[in-house]
Design an enzyme around this catalytic site. Sequence first.
Site, short mmCIF file in Angstrom:
data_model
loop_
_atom_site.label_atom_id
_atom_site.label_comp_id
_atom_site.label_asym_id
_atom_site.label_seq_id
_atom_site.Cartn_x
_atom_site.Cartn_y
_atom_site.Cartn_z
N SER A 147 -31.05 -105.35 15.38
CA SER A 147 -32.30 -104.66 15.15
C SER A 147 -33.46 -105.46 15.71
O SER A 147 -33.47 -105.80 16.88
CB SER A 147 -32.45 -104.39 13.65
OG SER A 147 -33.43 -103.44 13.42
N GLU A 207 -28.91 -94.14 15.00
CA GLU A 207 -29.89 -95.20 14.78
C GLU A 207 -31.14 -94.73 14.02
O GLU A 207 -31.75 -95.51 13.30
CB GLU A 207 -30.34 -95.78 16.14
CG GLU A 207 -29.26 -96.48 16.93
CD GLU A 207 -29.02 -97.91 16.47
OE1 GLU A 207 -29.52 -98.29 15.41
OE2 GLU A 207 -28.31 -98.65 17.19
N HIS A 240 -28.07 -97.16 11.10
CA HIS A 240 -28.58 -98.43 11.60
C HIS A 240 -28.12 -99.58 10.70
O HIS A 240 -28.29 -99.53 9.49
CB HIS A 240 -30.10 -98.36 11.64
CG HIS A 240 -30.77 -99.55 12.25
ND1 HIS A 240 -30.78 -99.79 13.59
CD2 HIS A 240 -31.45 -100.58 11.69
CE1 HIS A 240 -31.45 -100.90 13.84
NE2 HIS A 240 -31.86 -101.41 12.69
#
Length: 579
Positions: A242, A368, A485
Amino acid sequence: MMLFLLLALHLSAVFAFPLERDLSSDPPTVTLDSATVTGIHQGNLTKFLGIPFAQPPTGSLRFQLPQAITFYNGSINATDYGPICPQQAAPFPVSIRDFFNFSLPFSFGDFFPNRTNSTVPTPESEDCLTINVIKPTNVSADAKLPVLVWIFGGGFQRGSAFGYDRTATRIVNRSMELGEPVIYAAMNYRVSAWGFLASKEVQEVDAGNAGLVDQRVALEWVQKYIGNFGGDPSKVTIWGQSAGAISVSLQMLAYGGNSSNLFRGAFMQSGAPIPVGNITGGQVYYDSLVNQTNCSDSNNTFTCLQQVPLDTLQAAVNNTPNYFSYQALALAWSPRADGVFLQDNPQRLVQQGKVTNVPFVTGNVDDEGTLFSLSSLNVTTDEQFEAYISTTFVPGADESTLEPLWSYYPPEEPYGSPFNTSDRNAVTPQYKRIAAFQGDVTFQAPRRFFMQHLLANSTSSGETQKMWGYLSKKLKFTPIIGSFHISDLDIGLLDDYIIYFTYNLDPNLPDATDSTSNITLPFGLGSLLPGQPRWPEYTTEAPRLYTFPILGDRPDISNDTYREAPMQYLMNLSLAHPL
């Protein structure tokens, strides 16, 4: 349109089991310059925690670039993680919490396993620039093992090295099981306004992207000192997820692509150079802090903000948008082009080929954007969707420019994210549509842009850059959020590949075979084939992804062509209208 990445996911926290300490042997020590550093044993591991690598960024050093510690004296107690840097609040919206409580048969927090082995939360402090080293206990100082340096995520707003103690322990233990032991290091860096203050005032004092420079100074520390712990400074791989993965990519772009030999490889999970603009793009948030801290009448607002009590400053920061705010991944606090560390907008630097030429792996999970789209459930009509995107992510783009976007990301539920789940998970008429857009613009499209432009640069320059890409569809049946995510990190999906890459600069497992690499079966039936497929390099002729299927353990090989036209449009749009 920053990302955040963020996530958050640092969403939760850090509470699990107490550190197991082996008190049967003397505490481990290492010498740094003239200092004796004392760590702890934990099972088969030795940990040296909370070693300061820079001067405390407090007082006149608040917001400034870090000042490295150049020499150690005395004794350093490295038995506990140091304080975490000040965090920006990112509360999960009450309306969403209520939604989940009434609609789902599980706790949302179940999908964010604790990443630390400590029952005691670490305090916050501006004096937080520390680094941690974890190694196999029986490794000698002259072992020269490969080094894996972790950069945590959290949307550039939250996070700490402490929060990933469990991940660190898992990866080093696994490296020993594989017979490929690594030394692990992880730094704290400043987040939110403390690390990413942005405005013309910040630019004037050359203090932009302080959080990224924190990471840089920690990488320089690794070069200087990791050999004392048994690591090889010439064999460093940087790894992140991330915001951490975005940070890894930006370290590749730093100072025009000059890595100064700080690392020889990079591994990025859900993060690539993001579409952000000039540092003055953060002016509105800087001005908000100035107004909320009684600095508006000061002759020097930057100096005034340095002197504001921490509690007052933190309250003002908490009043700015976070990754669970309505604007979601259009982050307030994030890296921006400052003309020094980032000499230009990141994607322009990629186009210009100003990227450190090291082998790398980068990839995404399928969905995501789902987590970050739970804060905009009040957007329920086509008109509201168009207004939300145009004002939040691409202000300044005219209606004719945006017109293609509405058809590239249509309102029909089967097209949205979680992808390939028909009309399921459509908690509002626009949720899956927003999730598809946010996931692509912040994560998926930048990753493809990064890889394909580096291939084009390699072709024109004749200097090949080795790269591998992946896509995970694991946990696709998670209600509402699909292959969400951070899911790949939390289940350790890529651990073995990361370890082998750190050793060999190639993610392939020892049992990988070309004989089954091009065989793809539906419904995860490929797992019945013998061996692991070889993970092919991503090339201009064959831009292929190592794809982890919904079912089964054996990856497939797929072409990187999904949503090709929409992503190309998004990158052109973000280049013209960076945040």
